[in-house]
Design a protein around this motif. Structure first.
Motif, PDB file in Angstrom:
ATOM      1  N   GLN A   1      73.848  68.541  29.149  1.00 15.05           N
ATOM      2  CA  GLN A   1      73.474  67.179  28.727  1.00 15.05           C
ATOM      3  C   GLN A   1      72.876  66.389  29.884  1.00 15.05           C
ATOM      4  O   GLN A   1      71.875  65.689  29.705  1.00 15.05           O
ATOM      5  CB  GLN A   1      74.686  66.442  28.164  1.00 15.05           C
ATOM      6  CG  GLN A   1      75.128  66.961  26.824  1.00 15.05           C
ATOM      7  CD  GLN A   1      76.364  66.236  26.308  1.00 15.05           C
ATOM      8  OE1 GLN A   1      77.146  65.667  27.059  1.00 15.05           O
ATOM      9  NE2 GLN A   1      76.535  66.266  24.995  1.00 15.05           N
ATOM     10  N   VAL A   2      73.477  66.472  31.071  1.00 14.31           N
ATOM     11  CA  VAL A   2      72.956  65.761  32.242  1.00 14.31           C
ATOM     12  C   VAL A   2      71.548  66.256  32.563  1.00 14.31           C
ATOM     13  O   VAL A   2      70.629  65.455  32.774  1.00 14.31           O
ATOM     14  CB  VAL A   2      73.886  65.940  33.469  1.00 14.31           C
ATOM     15  CG1 VAL A   2      73.220  65.432  34.740  1.00 14.31           C
ATOM     16  CG2 VAL A   2      75.209  65.227  33.249  1.00 14.31           C
TER      17      VAL A   2
ATOM     18  N   TYR B   1      70.279  68.090  39.220  1.00 11.28           N
ATOM     19  CA  TYR B   1      70.065  66.894  38.400  1.00 11.28           C
ATOM     20  C   TYR B   1      71.330  66.054  38.414  1.00 11.28           C
ATOM     21  O   TYR B   1      72.437  66.593  38.518  1.00 11.28           O
ATOM     22  CB  TYR B   1      69.726  67.289  36.950  1.00 11.28           C
ATOM     23  CG  TYR B   1      68.430  68.049  36.855  1.00 11.28           C
ATOM     24  CD1 TYR B   1      67.211  67.370  36.827  1.00 11.28           C
ATOM     25  CD2 TYR B   1      68.411  69.437  36.836  1.00 11.28           C
ATOM     26  CE1 TYR B   1      66.016  68.072  36.764  1.00 11.28           C
ATOM     27  CE2 TYR B   1      67.218  70.140  36.776  1.00 11.28           C
ATOM     28  CZ  TYR B   1      66.028  69.442  36.746  1.00 11.28           C
ATOM     29  OH  TYR B   1      64.847  70.130  36.694  1.00 11.28           O
TER      30      TYR B   1
ATOM     31  N   LYS C   1      74.924  57.499  36.678  1.00 12.01           N
ATOM     32  CA  LYS C   1      76.209  56.973  37.168  1.00 12.01           C
ATOM     33  C   LYS C   1      76.466  57.280  38.641  1.00 12.01           C
ATOM     34  O   LYS C   1      77.237  56.572  39.284  1.00 12.01           O
ATOM     35  CB  LYS C   1      77.372  57.550  36.351  1.00 12.01           C
ATOM     36  CG  LYS C   1      77.402  57.130  34.910  1.00 12.01           C
ATOM     37  CD  LYS C   1      78.561  57.829  34.194  1.00 12.01           C
ATOM     38  CE  LYS C   1      78.552  57.541  32.719  1.00 12.01           C
ATOM     39  NZ  LYS C   1      79.608  58.302  32.017  1.00 12.01           N
TER      40      LYS C   1
ATOM     41  N   ALA D   1      68.932  65.220  29.830  1.00 15.82           N
ATOM     42  CA  ALA D   1      68.695  63.770  29.812  1.00 15.82           C
ATOM     43  C   ALA D   1      67.713  63.342  30.898  1.00 15.82           C
ATOM     44  O   ALA D   1      66.899  62.440  30.679  1.00 15.82           O
ATOM     45  CB  ALA D   1      70.019  63.020  29.975  1.00 15.82           C
ATOM     46  N   CYS D   2      67.753  63.986  32.050  1.00 18.19           N
ATOM     47  CA  CYS D   2      66.842  63.627  33.146  1.00 18.19           C
ATOM     48  C   CYS D   2      65.382  63.855  32.754  1.00 18.19           C
ATOM     49  O   CYS D   2      64.507  63.080  33.139  1.00 18.19           O
ATOM     50  CB  CYS D   2      67.181  64.427  34.398  1.00 18.19           C
ATOM     51  SG  CYS D   2      68.726  63.938  35.181  1.00 18.19           S
TER      52      CYS D   2
ATOM     53  N   GLU E   1      64.422  60.929  30.552  1.00 17.74           N
ATOM     54  CA  GLU E   1      64.425  59.680  31.332  1.00 17.74           C
ATOM     55  C   GLU E   1      63.199  59.563  32.232  1.00 17.74           C
ATOM     56  O   GLU E   1      62.582  58.503  32.319  1.00 17.74           O
ATOM     57  CB  GLU E   1      65.700  59.627  32.179  1.00 17.74           C
ATOM     58  CG  GLU E   1      65.780  58.398  33.064  1.00 17.74           C
ATOM     59  CD  GLU E   1      67.000  58.403  33.974  1.00 17.74           C
ATOM     60  OE1 GLU E   1      67.077  57.512  34.831  1.00 17.74           O
ATOM     61  OE2 GLU E   1      67.873  59.294  33.847  1.00 17.74           O
TER      62      GLU E   1
ATOM     63  N   ASP F   1      84.673  64.216  34.341  1.00 20.22           N
ATOM     64  CA  ASP F   1      83.354  63.872  33.807  1.00 20.22           C
ATOM     65  C   ASP F   1      82.290  64.515  34.708  1.00 20.22           C
ATOM     66  O   ASP F   1      82.206  64.169  35.889  1.00 20.22           O
ATOM     67  CB  ASP F   1      83.202  62.343  33.783  1.00 20.22           C
ATOM     68  CG  ASP F   1      81.989  61.877  33.002  1.00 20.22           C
ATOM     69  OD1 ASP F   1      81.386  62.688  32.279  1.00 20.22           O
ATOM     70  OD2 ASP F   1      81.655  60.679  33.122  1.00 20.22           O
TER      71      ASP F   1
ATOM     72  N   LEU G   1      78.914  64.874  36.285  1.00 22.90           N
ATOM     73  CA  LEU G   1      77.831  63.906  36.496  1.00 22.90           C
ATOM     74  C   LEU G   1      76.619  64.481  37.210  1.00 22.90           C
ATOM     75  O   LEU G   1      75.702  63.739  37.562  1.00 22.90           O
ATOM     76  CB  LEU G   1      78.371  62.700  37.279  1.00 22.90           C
ATOM     77  CG  LEU G   1      79.508  61.949  36.592  1.00 22.90           C
ATOM     78  CD1 LEU G   1      80.004  60.822  37.479  1.00 22.90           C
ATOM     79  CD2 LEU G   1      79.060  61.415  35.236  1.00 22.90           C
ATOM     80  N   GLY G   2      76.605  65.787  37.422  1.00 21.60           N
ATOM     81  CA  GLY G   2      75.440  66.399  38.053  1.00 21.60           C
ATOM     82  C   GLY G   2      75.783  67.742  38.645  1.00 21.60           C
ATOM     83  O   GLY G   2      76.930  68.189  38.590  1.00 21.60           O
TER      84      GLY G   2
ATOM     85  N   ARG H   1      73.742  58.274  40.893  1.00 19.65           N
ATOM     86  CA  ARG H   1      72.524  58.154  41.709  1.00 19.65           C
ATOM     87  C   ARG H   1      72.632  56.975  42.667  1.00 19.65           C
ATOM     88  O   ARG H   1      73.180  55.931  42.332  1.00 19.65           O
ATOM     89  CB  ARG H   1      71.301  57.985  40.814  1.00 19.65           C
ATOM     90  CG  ARG H   1      70.937  59.244  40.093  1.00 19.65           C
ATOM     91  CD  ARG H   1      69.592  59.118  39.413  1.00 19.65           C
ATOM     92  NE  ARG H   1      69.594  59.984  38.243  1.00 19.65           N
ATOM     93  CZ  ARG H   1      69.102  59.662  37.073  1.00 19.65           C
ATOM     94  NH1 ARG H   1      68.535  58.498  36.885  1.00 19.65           N
ATOM     95  NH2 ARG H   1      69.159  60.510  36.085  1.00 19.65           N
TER      96      ARG H   1
ATOM     97  N   SER I   1      73.390  62.382  36.800  1.00 18.39           N
ATOM     98  CA  SER I   1      73.542  61.261  35.882  1.00 18.39           C
ATOM     99  C   SER I   1      73.237  59.964  36.629  1.00 18.39           C
ATOM    100  O   SER I   1      73.502  59.857  37.832  1.00 18.39           O
ATOM    101  CB  SER I   1      74.990  61.223  35.381  1.00 18.39           C
ATOM    102  OG  SER I   1      75.300  59.963  34.856  1.00 18.39           O
TER     103      SER I   1
END
Length: 163
Positions: A21-22, A90, A94, A25-26, A29, A66, A68-69, A96, A92
């Motif tokens: 998903q992460v 990659y 959250k 999504a990139c 985005e 969670d 996040l990358g 970066r 998230s």
């Protein structure tokens, strides 16, 4: 999000779905092409199983469960054995801008050295300006074209560094 609850660790089987998903999504985005990139790779949904050989490793950023990358190191496909590729890095939004990308990147470079690689290659997209800046700050040099055969024909940035 508390810094003491965030760790960088090796990927585990249950990380596959949240990591996918992460990664995906990139692409949306940053408006990166979906074909000819990691988005279309068959290993993207099964990252754990894709990094289980002795000469490769994948790390994730885990914030109290969670994901996040992440980012990993593998031999550069169809190229010299002592050249690896940093791939599928990659993050998230959250995490970066908080230094975790640099920490993970350094962990990948250290792992590449420990695995015995002499050079590290990477491909990126021009849309990922912050990432390219980080690669440059670590001493990566731009190349005129791709090395090996990653299948990522939509990437427009190719870089390499001696380890």
């Amino acid at each position: 999000m508390s810094k003491d609850r965030i760790v960088i660790r090796k990927i585990e089987p249950n990380d596959n779905a949240p990591l996918e998903q992460v990664i995906r999504a990139c692409f949306h985005e940053f408006k990166i092409p979906l074909e000819g990139t990691a988005y279309a790779d068959k290993e993207t949904p099964q990252m754990y199983g894709s990094y289980q050989n002795d000469n490769e490793v994948y790390f994730v950023i885990d914030a109290d469960g969670d994901i996040l990358g992440g980012g990993g190191v593998k031999p550069l496909r169809h190229f010299e054995a002592d050249v690896c590729e940093i791939q599928k890095m990659y993050f998230s939004p959250k995490v970066r801008g908080k230094g975790y990308g640099k920490l993970l990147f350094k962990k990948c470079l250290d792992a590449a050295k420990e695995l015995g690689y002499k050079q590290c290659y990477l491909e990126s997209a021009p849309q990922l300006k912050a990432a390219v800046h980080i690669y440059e700050s670590f001493g990566f040099k731009h190349l005129e074209g791709a090395l090996g055969n990653t299948g990522h024909y939509s990437c427009g940035v190719w870089m390499i560094k001696d380890l």
